[in-house]
Structure formats: C-alpha cells, structure tokens
Design an enzyme around this catalytic site. Structure first.
Site, PDB file in Angstrom:
ATOM      1  N   LYS A  22      44.917  82.350  23.574  1.00 43.49           N
ATOM      2  CA  LYS A  22      43.849  81.743  22.765  1.00 43.49           C
ATOM      3  C   LYS A  22      42.489  82.201  23.251  1.00 43.49           C
ATOM      4  O   LYS A  22      41.636  82.611  22.467  1.00 43.49           O
ATOM      5  CB  LYS A  22      43.954  80.209  22.854  1.00 43.49           C
ATOM      6  CG  LYS A  22      42.685  79.486  22.420  1.00 43.49           C
ATOM      7  CD  LYS A  22      42.768  77.982  22.585  1.00 43.49           C
ATOM      8  CE  LYS A  22      42.385  77.425  23.919  1.00 43.49           C
ATOM      9  NZ  LYS A  22      40.938  77.326  24.196  1.00 43.49           N
ATOM     10  N   ASN A  23      42.273  82.163  24.565  1.00 41.64           N
ATOM     11  CA  ASN A  23      40.932  82.437  25.087  1.00 41.64           C
ATOM     12  C   ASN A  23      40.588  83.925  25.116  1.00 41.64           C
ATOM     13  O   ASN A  23      39.465  84.295  25.427  1.00 41.64           O
ATOM     14  CB  ASN A  23      40.754  81.812  26.479  1.00 41.64           C
ATOM     15  CG  ASN A  23      40.662  80.298  26.381  1.00 41.64           C
ATOM     16  OD1 ASN A  23      40.513  79.757  25.276  1.00 41.64           O
ATOM     17  ND2 ASN A  23      40.762  79.607  27.502  1.00 41.64           N
ATOM     18  N   CYS A 116      30.924  67.195  25.569  1.00 43.83           N
ATOM     19  CA  CYS A 116      32.302  67.693  25.661  1.00 43.83           C
ATOM     20  C   CYS A 116      33.090  66.747  26.562  1.00 43.83           C
ATOM     21  O   CYS A 116      32.538  66.197  27.518  1.00 43.83           O
ATOM     22  CB  CYS A 116      32.281  69.097  26.243  1.00 43.83           C
ATOM     23  SG  CYS A 116      33.901  69.779  26.568  1.00 43.83           S
ATOM     24  N   ARG A 121      28.941  71.363  29.984  1.00 44.28           N
ATOM     25  CA  ARG A 121      29.165  72.649  29.332  1.00 44.28           C
ATOM     26  C   ARG A 121      27.985  73.156  28.485  1.00 44.28           C
ATOM     27  O   ARG A 121      28.122  73.401  27.271  1.00 44.28           O
ATOM     28  CB  ARG A 121      30.424  72.601  28.478  1.00 44.28           C
ATOM     29  CG  ARG A 121      31.643  72.194  29.270  1.00 44.28           C
ATOM     30  CD  ARG A 121      32.895  72.307  28.491  1.00 44.28           C
ATOM     31  NE  ARG A 121      33.359  73.668  28.350  1.00 44.28           N
ATOM     32  CZ  ARG A 121      34.379  74.019  27.579  1.00 44.28           C
ATOM     33  NH1 ARG A 121      35.029  73.130  26.896  1.00 44.28           N
ATOM     34  NH2 ARG A 121      34.755  75.282  27.499  1.00 44.28           N
ATOM     35  N   ASP A 306      42.229  75.372  33.964  1.00 46.87           N
ATOM     36  CA  ASP A 306      43.031  75.070  32.771  1.00 46.87           C
ATOM     37  C   ASP A 306      44.487  74.731  33.101  1.00 46.87           C
ATOM     38  O   ASP A 306      45.259  74.380  32.201  1.00 46.87           O
ATOM     39  CB  ASP A 306      42.989  76.250  31.780  1.00 46.87           C
ATOM     40  CG  ASP A 306      41.618  76.379  31.130  1.00 46.87           C
ATOM     41  OD1 ASP A 306      40.836  75.431  31.209  1.00 46.87           O
ATOM     42  OD2 ASP A 306      41.343  77.448  30.546  1.00 46.87           O
ATOM     43  N   ARG A 398      45.211  72.566  19.272  1.00 49.77           N
ATOM     44  CA  ARG A 398      44.077  73.497  19.388  1.00 49.77           C
ATOM     45  C   ARG A 398      44.480  74.761  20.149  1.00 49.77           C
ATOM     46  O   ARG A 398      43.898  75.814  19.940  1.00 49.77           O
ATOM     47  CB  ARG A 398      42.918  72.833  20.150  1.00 49.77           C
ATOM     48  CG  ARG A 398      42.284  71.694  19.396  1.00 49.77           C
ATOM     49  CD  ARG A 398      41.095  71.194  20.161  1.00 49.77           C
ATOM     50  NE  ARG A 398      40.230  72.323  20.507  1.00 49.77           N
ATOM     51  CZ  ARG A 398      39.200  72.250  21.318  1.00 49.77           C
ATOM     52  NH1 ARG A 398      38.878  71.115  21.877  1.00 49.77           N
ATOM     53  NH2 ARG A 398      38.471  73.312  21.571  1.00 49.77           N
TER      54      ARG A 398
HETATM   55  N1  EPU Z   1      28.048  76.607  32.481  1.00 44.19           N
HETATM   56  C1  EPU Z   1      26.699  76.355  32.516  1.00 44.19           C
HETATM   57  N2  EPU Z   1      25.898  77.064  31.657  1.00 44.19           N
HETATM   58  C2  EPU Z   1      26.391  78.024  30.804  1.00 44.19           C
HETATM   59  C3  EPU Z   1      27.769  78.257  30.797  1.00 44.19           C
HETATM   60  C4  EPU Z   1      28.588  77.535  31.643  1.00 44.19           C
HETATM   61  O1  EPU Z   1      26.225  75.530  33.264  1.00 44.19           O
HETATM   62  O2  EPU Z   1      25.601  78.643  30.064  1.00 44.19           O
HETATM   63  C5  EPU Z   1      28.936  75.861  33.422  1.00 44.19           C
HETATM   64  C6  EPU Z   1      29.972  75.027  32.689  1.00 44.19           C
HETATM   65  O3  EPU Z   1      29.457  73.768  32.315  1.00 44.19           O
HETATM   66  C7  EPU Z   1      31.085  74.943  33.712  1.00 44.19           C
HETATM   67  C8  EPU Z   1      31.014  76.302  34.405  1.00 44.19           C
HETATM   68  O4  EPU Z   1      29.698  76.810  34.134  1.00 44.19           O
HETATM   69  O5  EPU Z   1      30.811  73.928  34.623  1.00 44.19           O
HETATM   70  C9  EPU Z   1      32.031  77.326  33.967  1.00 44.19           C
HETATM   71  O6  EPU Z   1      32.089  77.333  32.549  1.00 44.19           O
HETATM   72  P1  EPU Z   1      32.490  78.617  31.700  1.00 44.19           P
HETATM   73  O7  EPU Z   1      31.270  79.075  30.964  1.00 44.19           O
HETATM   74  O8  EPU Z   1      33.180  79.606  32.560  1.00 44.19           O
HETATM   75  O9  EPU Z   1      33.491  77.985  30.675  1.00 44.19           O
HETATM   76  P2  EPU Z   1      33.658  78.438  29.186  1.00 44.19           P
HETATM   77  O10 EPU Z   1      33.403  79.897  29.094  1.00 44.19           O
HETATM   78  O11 EPU Z   1      32.913  77.533  28.285  1.00 44.19           O
HETATM   79  C10 EPU Z   1      36.180  79.136  29.305  1.00 44.19           C
HETATM   80  C11 EPU Z   1      37.443  78.725  28.634  1.00 44.19           C
HETATM   81  C12 EPU Z   1      37.839  77.335  29.123  1.00 44.19           C
HETATM   82  C13 EPU Z   1      38.023  77.396  30.640  1.00 44.19           C
HETATM   83  C14 EPU Z   1      36.737  77.895  31.293  1.00 44.19           C
HETATM   84  C15 EPU Z   1      36.867  78.085  32.785  1.00 44.19           C
HETATM   85  C16 EPU Z   1      37.316  79.856  26.519  1.00 44.19           C
HETATM   86  C17 EPU Z   1      37.151  79.782  25.042  1.00 44.19           C
HETATM   87  N3  EPU Z   1      37.241  78.710  27.187  1.00 44.19           N
HETATM   88  O12 EPU Z   1      35.195  78.170  28.930  1.00 44.19           O
HETATM   89  O13 EPU Z   1      39.077  77.028  28.508  1.00 44.19           O
HETATM   90  O14 EPU Z   1      38.319  76.110  31.128  1.00 44.19           O
HETATM   91  O15 EPU Z   1      36.359  79.163  30.720  1.00 44.19           O
HETATM   92  O16 EPU Z   1      37.888  78.960  33.088  1.00 44.19           O
HETATM   93  O17 EPU Z   1      37.530  80.929  27.062  1.00 44.19           O
HETATM   94  C18 EPU Z   1      40.740  75.620  27.604  1.00 44.19           C
HETATM   95  O18 EPU Z   1      41.297  76.628  27.154  1.00 44.19           O
HETATM   96  O19 EPU Z   1      41.303  74.482  27.635  1.00 44.19           O
HETATM   97  C19 EPU Z   1      39.383  75.734  28.151  1.00 44.19           C
HETATM   98  C20 EPU Z   1      38.592  74.678  28.316  1.00 44.19           C
END
Ligand code: EPU
Length: 418
Positions: A22-23, A116, A121, A306, A398
């Site tokens: 998915k990701n 969220c 996030r 995850d 999802r």
């Molecule tokens: N963060 C910030 N600012 C940003 C972006 C992130 O503060 O601009 C913080 C987030 O709040 C979090 C940390 O940085 O505390 C890491 O977040 P990240 O950006 O890596 O998460 P994401 O890209 O939003 C993806 C996956 C998530 C997975 C995380 C961590 C996708 C679509 N989602 O989210 O997947 O948990 O990386 O590995 O790729 C899931 O599939 O259930 C899921 C939540």
C-alpha cells in the site's frame, strides 16, 4: 458498519500470500502525474486507501483503467491541480500529490490534513523542502497553495527528522526541477527505493535511494513506464505474527524476507522458528513458548512502527515482561486499551508499554481505532479463547486486501458481518 467475528484458538496452517505494498503504491500513483504518458502499475492492492488515491487522480484530470492485475494511469492533462479536503481528511497520504503537481504545473493546492488518531503528523517538512526548491508556499482556508511559476530549481534539503512520505514527495518534485537536488537525512524505507525505481524507469536521474543522501539531477520531461509494486512488508509481518501467536505453521509467500530483518530477528529472539524459503517466502512455526523481547520502533532498517501494535499482541502471549517503546508517533497505543479489554496485562507510561505476558486472552467486543491497531486486535482475537467481535473494521480495509479470506484459507475462524 462491518464487523469481524473471530473464534480464537485455532493454529493457522498453510500458505498465505502477500499483496503489493500500500505505502509503495500510493506514491507510485502520485508519480504518474509527472508525465503525459501512461504509467502502468502491477500489483496495486485493492484496498480503500488506494481507491481514495485513484479518486483523487481522477479529480485532478487523469484517466484510470483498473483491472485485477494492474492500474493504468494516464495524466495527459491536468484539469485541477488540487487535493480537496474531502479526500485528504480520509487519507493523509493525499498530500503526496503536492510535489508532483508543483513540478508538473507550477502550482498545487492541497488541503491541510488536520488531526490523526496516531499523532499530530504535520506536513511542515514537505513544505520546507518545496521552499528549498524555490516554491512559494501560502496558507488560506485550510489549504496550502504552492507555486513556482518559473519551475522548480534544484537545492539542498536537510530534513529535520526522517520522513517517509516527505522524502517521496520532495523526490517527485526534484526529478523535474532544474539542476541538482540533494536530499539529506532521507528516509531509507523500501517504499522510497521503489518510488525511485519507478521514477528512474520514467527517465529520472536519481542516485542513492535507500541511503540517507539522495542525489537527483533534474530532467525536462518524464515518460511513461511499466512497474511492479514491491510486496507489502507490513502485511507480511502481520501474517508472520499470526502464525506465531496461534502456535501455527505458515509459509508467507510473495514477500521480501530481506525487507523484514528487524521483525525476523525479534521473533527468533523470542524463540519462534522463522526461516526464509528463498527470496520470496518465509516460514514461521510457533513452538509453544514465546520469550518476552523488548522492542523500540525506529525508521528503516529498524523495527517498523507499523508492526508495533501487532508485536504487542504477540507479547501478550510471552512468558514474562517486555517493554515496547514507540518513537515515531506520539499516540500509537490505542490498541493497548482494547487488548486490555481482552484480558491483556499492559501498563502505559508515555511512549512505553509494559506488557506482562501469558495473560490468557478471552474474546470480547472491541473497537478498531486505526489500521494497524485493527490488525493487532485481529491477531489477539486469533489467540484468544472464545468469540471476539471487532467493530469499525473499515480501518483494516484501508490497508489489508481480503484479510478475512486470506486468514480463513489457513484455518482461521473469521467472518465479516454487517
Ligand atoms: N513529521 C513531521 N513533519 C512532517 C512529516 C512528518 O513532524 O512534515 C513527523 C510525523 O508526525 C512523525 C514522524 O515525523 O512523528 C515520521 O512521520 P513520516 O512522515 O515518516 O510518516 P508518513 O510519511 O506520514 C509513512 C507511512 C505510515 C508509517 C510512517 C512511518 C505512508 C503512506 N504512510 O507515513 O504508514 O507509519 O511512514 O514509517 O507511507 C500505515 O501504513 O499504517 C502508516 C501509518
């Protein structure tokens, strides 16, 4: 609203296949916006988040052809470079269209995601990255407007902390920016590598994906490509834990054991037999006893956040106390409260969960709060005595494709009721 009814206590036995990630499929669909030519993606899982992304692409102006095997995206015209609130609020990853749209059209309007269930996030690092590539960012009425009328320019981006979709978003913007871009403190997740592999097939010049420094040389135009999405390592990990928690014997197929080293190491330390069967399958055998083993979530190649909820379900069956520390998201323990309703002995202390194992779980009515929390409840229910009813399983839809049929096929007693 659908519910799962699960009668626990049956060891799972047999082969269980893994779907595409998915990701990985989410940024791959967004990447298709970078070219006027068709992009054909194999192994896109039929899960709700992908359907939301597909709706978003159609809104933007792309045409989509979807069959069992693949999704073809043809974005020959961009009609509306926008991600509306209605879609972003149901799926935060909608913000992945930001980078591709500014790169292709010089402008994008994307709703801010809002709250969220698992943590704040924000997307501030995506925005700061785009600013380093020359985009102007403004915010009004809950929307972010990014514009770069003269096109993006290469730059040096150092992320404050590692962000997976942030890295993908900026990578997709940088491939069409003029000159060289360096992305430092980049995420090293296999999904980032897969995104880069697709972009390279489309004609992008990228080096270093999978390391913490990615170098991009911008090109003027990208073309169409055909690409197969990598296997979903989180789905694979969930099934591996399902085999172990039920004392079963399963071969998880169509997966990449090399993406699962952190989980495999922890399960082996816990006394579970885990063996790779070639490059694409892994066999898991529960041997009765499970030793308690602490886990701290980290960015890849560390233990994935995850799989934290699913691992917690496993540790409720261990012979002693384990400590689970969540470092990525600040509020990702909602499943612990539901596990406690099933008899688990867990104490929460900030970012740590202290799990006293060998609590005999008993079936109960529980509520899924997010995608991975629901997976954890399914696992606990498979190990519990008696019947568990899990409410709000739309969360699991999802990100898990046909989970109830895949689990039933290896002997689980699980059914979906309205
Ligand atoms: N963060 C910030 N600012 C940003 C972006 C992130 O503060 O601009 C913080 C987030 O709040 C979090 C940390 O940085 O505390 C890491 O977040 P990240 O950006 O890596 O998460 P994401 O890209 O939003 C993806 C996956 C998530 C997975 C995380 C961590 C996708 C679509 N989602 O989210 O997947 O948990 O990386 O590995 O790729 C899931 O599939 O259930 C899921 C939540």
């Amino acid at each position: 609203m659908d519910k799962f009814v699960i009668e626990g206590g049956k060891p799972l036995k047999g082969e269980i296949p893994v779907s595409g990630s998915k990701n990985s499929a989410l940024p791959a669909l967004a990447a298709a916006l970078l070219t006027e030519e068709p992009v054909i993606l194999g192994r896109v899982p039929r899960v709700r988040d992908l359907q939301t992304m597909e709706r978003l692409l159609v809104n933007i102006g792309a045409t989509l052809a979807v069959d069992e095997e693949r999704v073809t995206v043809h974005a020959n015209k961009i009609v509306s470079p926008e991600a509306p609130y209605e879609l972003v609020k149901t799926m935060r990853a909608s913000s992945l269209v930001l980078g591709p749209l500014v790169a292709r059209c010089g402008v994008a309007r994307v709703s801010l995601p809002g709250g969220c269930a698992i943590g704040a996030r924000p997307i501030d690092m995506h925005l700061a990255g785009l600013q380093h590539l020359g985009a102007e960012i403004s915010q009004e009425h809950g929307y972010i407007q990014a514009s770069a009328p003269g096109g993006l320019k290469g730059g040096r981006i150092v992320f404050d902390r590692i962000t997976v979709t942030g890295t993908e978003d900026i990578l997709m913007a940088a491939v069409l920016a003029e000159g060289e871009t360096l992305i430092e403190n980049a995420a090293r997740e296999p999904e980032v590598v897969d995104t880069a592999d697709l972009l390279k097939l489309m004609g992008a010049q990228i080096e270093g994906a999978g390391t913490s420094v990615i170098r991009v040389n911008g090109v003027k135009k990208l073309h169409g490509a055909t690409h197969e999405i990598i296997p979903d390592r989180i789905e694979a990990g969930t099934f591996m834990i399902a085999a172990a928690i039920t004392g079963g014997d399963c071969v998880v197929t169509h997966c990449r054991p090399d993406h699962l080293h952190a989980l495999i190491a922890k399960m082996q330390e816990a006394g579970i037999t885990v063996e790779s069967c070639g490059d694409t399958a892994v066999r898991v055998r529960g041997n009765g006893g499970i030793k308690p083993v602490d886990v701290t979530t980290e960015e890849y190649p560390g233990f994935p956040t995850d799989l934290q909820a699913q691992y917690m379900a496993l540790m409720t069956q261990a012979d002693g106390i384990s400590i689970i520390t969540e470092t990525i998201f600040e509020n990702r323990f909602m499943h612990a409260l539901e596990l406690m309703r099933m008899g688990a002995n867990i104490r929460l202390d900030g970012r740590q969960a202290i799990v006293a194992g060998r609590g005999n779980l008993t079936g109960a009515g529980v509520i899924a709060s997010d995608l991975r929390a629901s997976a954890s409840l399914v696992l606990a229910a498979l190990a519990a005595r008696g019947e568990t009813v899990i409410d709000r399983v739309y969360h699991i839809d999802r990100g898990y494709e046909k989970i109830e049929s895949k689990l039933s096929a290896v002997g689980a007693n699980i059914s979906r009721v309205d």
